[in-house]
Design a protein around this motif. Sequence first.
Motif, PDB file in Angstrom:
ATOM      1  N   ALA A  47      -8.762 -50.469  66.153  1.00  0.00           N
ATOM      2  CA  ALA A  47      -7.279 -50.255  65.851  1.00  0.00           C
ATOM      3  C   ALA A  47      -6.628 -51.334  64.862  1.00  0.00           C
ATOM      4  O   ALA A  47      -5.799 -50.751  64.074  1.00  0.00           O
ATOM      5  CB  ALA A  47      -6.263 -50.711  67.136  1.00  0.00           C
ATOM      6  N   SER A  48      -7.123 -52.596  64.753  1.00  0.00           N
ATOM      7  CA  SER A  48      -6.871 -53.434  63.689  1.00  0.00           C
ATOM      8  C   SER A  48      -7.366 -53.171  62.382  1.00  0.00           C
ATOM      9  O   SER A  48      -6.574 -53.040  61.394  1.00  0.00           O
ATOM     10  CB  SER A  48      -7.465 -55.045  64.072  1.00  0.00           C
ATOM     11  N   ALA A  49      -8.517 -52.556  62.183  1.00  0.00           N
ATOM     12  CA  ALA A  49      -9.320 -52.161  61.111  1.00  0.00           C
ATOM     13  C   ALA A  49      -8.467 -50.728  60.627  1.00  0.00           C
ATOM     14  O   ALA A  49      -8.376 -50.774  59.479  1.00  0.00           O
ATOM     15  CB  ALA A  49     -10.659 -51.778  61.331  1.00  0.00           C
ATOM     16  N   HIS A  50      -8.041 -49.937  61.566  1.00  0.00           N
ATOM     17  CA  HIS A  50      -7.388 -48.848  61.193  1.00  0.00           C
ATOM     18  C   HIS A  50      -6.020 -49.084  60.517  1.00  0.00           C
ATOM     19  O   HIS A  50      -5.667 -48.721  59.576  1.00  0.00           O
ATOM     20  CB  HIS A  50      -7.140 -47.815  62.285  1.00  0.00           C
ATOM     21  N   GLU A  51      -5.380 -50.079  61.182  1.00  0.00           N
ATOM     22  CA  GLU A  51      -4.072 -50.595  60.702  1.00  0.00           C
ATOM     23  C   GLU A  51      -4.327 -51.179  59.140  1.00  0.00           C
ATOM     24  O   GLU A  51      -3.162 -50.857  58.373  1.00  0.00           O
ATOM     25  CB  GLU A  51      -3.324 -51.517  61.541  1.00  0.00           C
ATOM     26  N   LYS A  52      -5.065 -51.984  59.050  1.00  0.00           N
ATOM     27  CA  LYS A  52      -5.392 -52.735  57.822  1.00  0.00           C
ATOM     28  C   LYS A  52      -5.663 -51.565  56.791  1.00  0.00           C
ATOM     29  O   LYS A  52      -5.029 -51.488  55.802  1.00  0.00           O
ATOM     30  CB  LYS A  52      -6.520 -53.497  57.941  1.00  0.00           C
ATOM     31  N   LEU A  53      -6.336 -50.477  57.081  1.00  0.00           N
ATOM     32  CA  LEU A  53      -6.824 -49.596  56.168  1.00  0.00           C
ATOM     33  C   LEU A  53      -5.453 -48.634  55.822  1.00  0.00           C
ATOM     34  O   LEU A  53      -5.348 -48.385  54.761  1.00  0.00           O
ATOM     35  CB  LEU A  53      -7.948 -48.808  56.604  1.00  0.00           C
ATOM     36  N   ARG A  54      -4.741 -48.544  56.856  1.00  0.00           N
ATOM     37  CA  ARG A  54      -3.669 -47.586  56.754  1.00  0.00           C
ATOM     38  C   ARG A  54      -2.538 -48.380  55.795  1.00  0.00           C
ATOM     39  O   ARG A  54      -2.032 -47.623  54.811  1.00  0.00           O
ATOM     40  CB  ARG A  54      -2.668 -47.337  58.102  1.00  0.00           C
ATOM     41  N   GLY A  55      -2.376 -49.618  55.784  1.00  0.00           N
ATOM     42  CA  GLY A  55      -1.606 -50.481  54.863  1.00  0.00           C
ATOM     43  C   GLY A  55      -2.173 -50.296  53.567  1.00  0.00           C
ATOM     44  O   GLY A  55      -1.354 -50.146  52.479  1.00  0.00           O
ATOM     45  N   GLU A  56      -3.453 -50.370  53.327  1.00  0.00           N
ATOM     46  CA  GLU A  56      -4.116 -50.529  51.966  1.00  0.00           C
ATOM     47  C   GLU A  56      -3.746 -49.016  51.452  1.00  0.00           C
ATOM     48  O   GLU A  56      -3.399 -48.699  50.164  1.00  0.00           O
ATOM     49  CB  GLU A  56      -5.711 -50.618  52.139  1.00  0.00           C
ATOM     50  N   VAL A  57      -3.840 -47.963  52.148  1.00  0.00           N
ATOM     51  CA  VAL A  57      -3.698 -46.585  51.703  1.00  0.00           C
ATOM     52  C   VAL A  57      -2.250 -46.404  51.308  1.00  0.00           C
ATOM     53  O   VAL A  57      -1.967 -45.824  50.336  1.00  0.00           O
ATOM     54  CB  VAL A  57      -4.243 -45.577  52.638  1.00  0.00           C
ATOM     55  N   ASP A  58      -1.373 -46.929  52.155  1.00  0.00           N
ATOM     56  CA  ASP A  58       0.251 -46.702  51.738  1.00  0.00           C
ATOM     57  C   ASP A  58       0.422 -47.585  50.386  1.00  0.00           C
ATOM     58  O   ASP A  58       1.346 -46.883  49.595  1.00  0.00           O
ATOM     59  CB  ASP A  58       0.823 -47.487  52.954  1.00  0.00           C
ATOM     60  N   SER A  59      -0.284 -48.658  50.257  1.00  0.00           N
ATOM     61  CA  SER A  59       0.081 -49.487  49.066  1.00  0.00           C
ATOM     62  C   SER A  59      -0.692 -48.452  47.854  1.00  0.00           C
ATOM     63  O   SER A  59       0.100 -48.314  46.922  1.00  0.00           O
ATOM     64  CB  SER A  59      -0.690 -50.604  49.187  1.00  0.00           C
ATOM     65  N   ALA A  60      -1.761 -48.134  48.128  1.00  0.00           N
ATOM     66  CA  ALA A  60      -2.470 -47.010  46.932  1.00  0.00           C
ATOM     67  C   ALA A  60      -1.262 -45.946  46.652  1.00  0.00           C
ATOM     68  O   ALA A  60      -1.175 -45.750  45.328  1.00  0.00           O
ATOM     69  CB  ALA A  60      -3.851 -46.775  47.216  1.00  0.00           C
ATOM     70  N   LEU A  61      -0.734 -45.413  47.846  1.00  0.00           N
ATOM     71  CA  LEU A  61       0.084 -44.245  47.299  1.00  0.00           C
ATOM     72  C   LEU A  61       1.156 -44.456  46.652  1.00  0.00           C
ATOM     73  O   LEU A  61       1.700 -43.777  45.711  1.00  0.00           O
ATOM     74  CB  LEU A  61       0.264 -43.434  48.630  1.00  0.00           C
ATOM     75  N   VAL A  62       2.042 -45.749  46.900  1.00  0.00           N
ATOM     76  CA  VAL A  62       3.093 -46.308  46.296  1.00  0.00           C
ATOM     77  C   VAL A  62       2.744 -46.417  44.816  1.00  0.00           C
ATOM     78  O   VAL A  62       3.529 -45.805  43.913  1.00  0.00           O
ATOM     79  CB  VAL A  62       3.678 -47.383  46.882  1.00  0.00           C
TER      80      VAL A  62
END
Length: 67
Positions: A41-56
Motif C-alpha cells: 500500500a505504501s509503495a502504491h501511494e508513493k508511485l501514485r504520487g509520482e504519476v500525479d506529479s508527472a501528469l501535472v
Amino acid sequence: MTRIESAIARIDGALARIDAAQHSAPSTHPAPDPTDASSLASAHEKLRGEVDSALVEIDALIADLEG
C-alpha cells in the motif's frame, strides 16, 4: 512513406529505445515484500504520487505548446 507509416516507424523506434533502457537501467524502486500488505500500500501511494506529479508536468508542457 506516408505520414502514418512514418509515425508508426517513430513509435516503433521509441518503443525499442524504451525497451533497451528498461533492461539496462537499474531499478529505482526496490520491489516491496509481496507478503506485506502495508508495504504494498505504501509503495502504491508513493508511485501514485509520482504519476500525479508527472501528469501535472505533462499537462503544463501541453498547455505551453498549445499557446
